[in-house]
Design a protein around this motif. Structure first.
Motif, PDB file in Angstrom:
ATOM      1  N   GLU A  34      36.033 -10.682  -4.150  1.00  0.00           N
ATOM      2  CA  GLU A  34      34.593 -10.697  -4.390  1.00  0.00           C
ATOM      3  C   GLU A  34      34.188 -11.861  -5.279  1.00  0.00           C
ATOM      4  O   GLU A  34      33.117 -12.450  -5.093  1.00  0.00           O
ATOM      5  CB  GLU A  34      34.160  -9.357  -4.992  1.00  0.00           C
ATOM      6  CG  GLU A  34      34.198  -8.217  -3.987  1.00  0.00           C
ATOM      7  CD  GLU A  34      34.091  -6.842  -4.623  1.00  0.00           C
ATOM      8  OE1 GLU A  34      33.908  -5.868  -3.876  1.00  0.00           O
ATOM      9  OE2 GLU A  34      34.201  -6.739  -5.869  1.00  0.00           O
ATOM     10  N   ARG A  35      35.021 -12.218  -6.224  1.00  0.00           N
ATOM     11  CA  ARG A  35      34.741 -13.407  -7.034  1.00  0.00           C
ATOM     12  C   ARG A  35      34.773 -14.658  -6.157  1.00  0.00           C
ATOM     13  O   ARG A  35      33.959 -15.568  -6.337  1.00  0.00           O
ATOM     14  CB  ARG A  35      35.768 -13.537  -8.167  1.00  0.00           C
ATOM     15  CG  ARG A  35      35.547 -12.580  -9.330  1.00  0.00           C
ATOM     16  CD  ARG A  35      36.697 -12.654 -10.330  1.00  0.00           C
ATOM     17  NE  ARG A  35      36.465 -11.797 -11.479  1.00  0.00           N
ATOM     18  CZ  ARG A  35      36.075 -12.219 -12.676  1.00  0.00           C
ATOM     19  NH1 ARG A  35      35.895 -13.507 -12.893  1.00  0.00           N
ATOM     20  NH2 ARG A  35      35.873 -11.374 -13.665  1.00  0.00           N
ATOM     21  N   VAL A  56      29.407  -9.653   0.607  1.00  0.00           N
ATOM     22  CA  VAL A  56      28.240 -10.168  -0.119  1.00  0.00           C
ATOM     23  C   VAL A  56      27.360  -9.014  -0.588  1.00  0.00           C
ATOM     24  O   VAL A  56      26.892  -8.989  -1.736  1.00  0.00           O
ATOM     25  CB  VAL A  56      27.431 -11.146   0.760  1.00  0.00           C
ATOM     26  CG1 VAL A  56      26.119 -11.523   0.071  1.00  0.00           C
ATOM     27  CG2 VAL A  56      28.244 -12.398   1.056  1.00  0.00           C
ATOM     28  N   SER A  57      27.157  -8.036   0.291  1.00  0.00           N
ATOM     29  CA  SER A  57      26.339  -6.880  -0.069  1.00  0.00           C
ATOM     30  C   SER A  57      26.955  -6.101  -1.222  1.00  0.00           C
ATOM     31  O   SER A  57      26.253  -5.665  -2.151  1.00  0.00           O
ATOM     32  CB  SER A  57      26.176  -5.965   1.149  1.00  0.00           C
ATOM     33  OG  SER A  57      25.427  -4.809   0.815  1.00  0.00           O
ATOM     34  N   ARG A  58      28.271  -5.972  -1.206  1.00  0.00           N
ATOM     35  CA  ARG A  58      28.955  -5.232  -2.274  1.00  0.00           C
ATOM     36  C   ARG A  58      28.850  -5.978  -3.604  1.00  0.00           C
ATOM     37  O   ARG A  58      28.653  -5.362  -4.655  1.00  0.00           O
ATOM     38  CB  ARG A  58      30.418  -5.021  -1.890  1.00  0.00           C
ATOM     39  CG  ARG A  58      31.173  -4.065  -2.818  1.00  0.00           C
ATOM     40  CD  ARG A  58      32.542  -3.746  -2.257  1.00  0.00           C
ATOM     41  NE  ARG A  58      32.456  -2.991  -1.026  1.00  0.00           N
ATOM     42  CZ  ARG A  58      33.169  -3.245   0.071  1.00  0.00           C
ATOM     43  NH1 ARG A  58      34.016  -4.266   0.083  1.00  0.00           N
ATOM     44  NH2 ARG A  58      33.039  -2.485   1.140  1.00  0.00           N
ATOM     45  N   VAL A  59      28.960  -7.299  -3.549  1.00  0.00           N
ATOM     46  CA  VAL A  59      28.829  -8.094  -4.774  1.00  0.00           C
ATOM     47  C   VAL A  59      27.421  -7.958  -5.338  1.00  0.00           C
ATOM     48  O   VAL A  59      27.234  -7.796  -6.559  1.00  0.00           O
ATOM     49  CB  VAL A  59      29.159  -9.576  -4.495  1.00  0.00           C
ATOM     50  CG1 VAL A  59      28.811 -10.440  -5.705  1.00  0.00           C
ATOM     51  CG2 VAL A  59      30.634  -9.745  -4.157  1.00  0.00           C
ATOM     52  N   MET A  60      26.411  -8.014  -4.475  1.00  0.00           N
ATOM     53  CA  MET A  60      25.032  -7.860  -4.924  1.00  0.00           C
ATOM     54  C   MET A  60      24.838  -6.503  -5.593  1.00  0.00           C
ATOM     55  O   MET A  60      24.185  -6.394  -6.633  1.00  0.00           O
ATOM     56  CB  MET A  60      24.076  -8.034  -3.746  1.00  0.00           C
ATOM     57  CG  MET A  60      23.962  -9.461  -3.246  1.00  0.00           C
ATOM     58  SD  MET A  60      22.959  -9.610  -1.735  1.00  0.00           S
ATOM     59  CE  MET A  60      21.395  -8.983  -2.318  1.00  0.00           C
ATOM     60  N   THR A  61      25.397  -5.451  -4.985  1.00  0.00           N
ATOM     61  CA  THR A  61      25.254  -4.108  -5.543  1.00  0.00           C
ATOM     62  C   THR A  61      25.917  -4.009  -6.909  1.00  0.00           C
ATOM     63  O   THR A  61      25.339  -3.477  -7.863  1.00  0.00           O
ATOM     64  CB  THR A  61      25.867  -3.066  -4.584  1.00  0.00           C
ATOM     65  OG1 THR A  61      25.172  -3.113  -3.335  1.00  0.00           O
ATOM     66  CG2 THR A  61      25.765  -1.667  -5.174  1.00  0.00           C
ATOM     67  N   LYS A  62      27.139  -4.513  -7.021  1.00  0.00           N
ATOM     68  CA  LYS A  62      27.867  -4.435  -8.290  1.00  0.00           C
ATOM     69  C   LYS A  62      27.172  -5.201  -9.408  1.00  0.00           C
ATOM     70  O   LYS A  62      27.195  -4.786 -10.573  1.00  0.00           O
ATOM     71  CB  LYS A  62      29.289  -4.966  -8.114  1.00  0.00           C
ATOM     72  CG  LYS A  62      30.228  -4.019  -7.368  1.00  0.00           C
ATOM     73  CD  LYS A  62      31.656  -4.558  -7.377  1.00  0.00           C
ATOM     74  CE  LYS A  62      32.621  -3.573  -6.734  1.00  0.00           C
ATOM     75  NZ  LYS A  62      34.026  -4.055  -6.785  1.00  0.00           N
ATOM     76  N   LEU A  63      26.545  -6.339  -9.055  1.00  0.00           N
ATOM     77  CA  LEU A  63      25.899  -7.175 -10.071  1.00  0.00           C
ATOM     78  C   LEU A  63      24.421  -6.842 -10.252  1.00  0.00           C
ATOM     79  O   LEU A  63      23.755  -7.421 -11.101  1.00  0.00           O
ATOM     80  CB  LEU A  63      26.062  -8.656  -9.706  1.00  0.00           C
ATOM     81  CG  LEU A  63      27.494  -9.178  -9.689  1.00  0.00           C
ATOM     82  CD1 LEU A  63      27.512 -10.663  -9.322  1.00  0.00           C
ATOM     83  CD2 LEU A  63      28.185  -8.965 -11.029  1.00  0.00           C
ATOM     84  N   GLY A  64      23.902  -5.921  -9.430  1.00  0.00           N
ATOM     85  CA  GLY A  64      22.486  -5.571  -9.535  1.00  0.00           C
ATOM     86  C   GLY A  64      21.568  -6.708  -9.164  1.00  0.00           C
ATOM     87  O   GLY A  64      20.464  -6.832  -9.715  1.00  0.00           O
ATOM     88  N   ALA A  65      21.992  -7.552  -8.221  1.00  0.00           N
ATOM     89  CA  ALA A  65      21.199  -8.715  -7.804  1.00  0.00           C
ATOM     90  C   ALA A  65      20.305  -8.360  -6.626  1.00  0.00           C
ATOM     91  O   ALA A  65      20.717  -7.619  -5.724  1.00  0.00           O
ATOM     92  CB  ALA A  65      22.126  -9.866  -7.422  1.00  0.00           C
ATOM     93  N   ARG A  66      19.086  -8.876  -6.642  1.00  0.00           N
ATOM     94  CA  ARG A  66      18.160  -8.629  -5.541  1.00  0.00           C
ATOM     95  C   ARG A  66      18.585  -9.357  -4.278  1.00  0.00           C
ATOM     96  O   ARG A  66      18.416  -8.857  -3.176  1.00  0.00           O
ATOM     97  CB  ARG A  66      16.742  -9.118  -5.923  1.00  0.00           C
ATOM     98  CG  ARG A  66      15.952  -8.159  -6.775  1.00  0.00           C
ATOM     99  CD  ARG A  66      14.665  -8.825  -7.250  1.00  0.00           C
ATOM    100  NE  ARG A  66      13.815  -9.289  -6.165  1.00  0.00           N
ATOM    101  CZ  ARG A  66      12.751  -8.624  -5.707  1.00  0.00           C
ATOM    102  NH1 ARG A  66      12.437  -7.457  -6.218  1.00  0.00           N
ATOM    103  NH2 ARG A  66      12.006  -9.122  -4.751  1.00  0.00           N
TER     104      ARG A  66
END
Length: 214
Positions: free
Chosen positions: A153-154, A184-194
């Motif tokens: 994910e990084r 990408v969706s999982r990274v957005m969820t983990k980081l709370g990114a829109r």
């Protein structure tokens, strides 16, 4: 459409009224009015000028993104390297355009943002983020959420920050496009990114991606 210049708003409305698939549901001359209209109409996209009297576009962008997550904000600016735009991306704006953008590019940008994608022109957006993320006052320690990312994910986050699309990431890592989208969706969820724009900001501010030196 939020801009304090009546002629600018009129020009955009004239352009959009002649295109199928677009409807301007409201016009605002300042950020407070833009926020009120966004709450009332819940538009797909708010085109937001940054520099307006009273409540400026930066404050309005932050409030719209916080209160109305389904509403996308596309920021307009006169300068491509503008700290206010950097802060708007950090606050959740899906991208930005220069005010002298060609009409065809504006229409494309609106369609991209309305689909829920980030408008990331690597040559401009990345330069903007690099410019301000490199300044000492903007450098922040690695957020705790970043430590929750797996090594893969990084890697995905770094590629997003490099301006790669999901398909390009899939080709680079030799995985399927569906797997790329899932990562990408999982990274957005983990980081709370829109969206991807916020991922790029986080990648630079966390130090995962380093600004390039001249």
């Amino acid at each position: 459409m939020a801009d304090d210049q009546v002629l600018v708003r009129a020009g955009f409305r004239l352009l959009l009224d002649t295109e199928d698939g677009f409807e301007v549901v409201g016009e605002a001359g300042d950020g407070a009015e833009a926020l009120r209209l966004a709450r009332e109409h819940r538009p797909d996209v708010v085109v937001m000028d940054i520099r307006m009297p009273g409540t400026d576009g930066l404050v309005a962008t932050r409030l719209v993104c916080a209160e109305l997550p389904e509403v996308k904000v596309l920021v307009l600016t006169t300068f491509d390297v503008d700290e206010y735009v950097f802060e708007a991306l950090r606050a959740g704006a899906s991208g930005f355009l220069l005010k002298d953008t060609d009409p065809v590019e504006l229409l494309h940008a609106l369609r991209v943002v309305a689909r829920g994608e980030a408008l990331l022109a690597p040559s401009v957006t990345r330069r903007l983020i690099e410019e301000f993320a490199a300044r000492p006052e903007h450098r922040r320690p690695d957020p705790g959420a970043l430590r929750e990312l797996t090594a893969r994910e990084r890697e995905i986050l770094a590629l997003v920050a490099g301006g790669l699309s999901n398909d390009e990431i899939a080709a680079h890592l030799v995985i399927s496009p569906a797997t790329s989208r899932t990562h990408v969706s999982r990274v957005m969820t983990k980081l709370g990114a829109r969206d991807r724009a916020q991922l790029v900001v986080l990648a630079y501010e966390s130090g995962l991606v380093r600004p390039r030196r001249p």
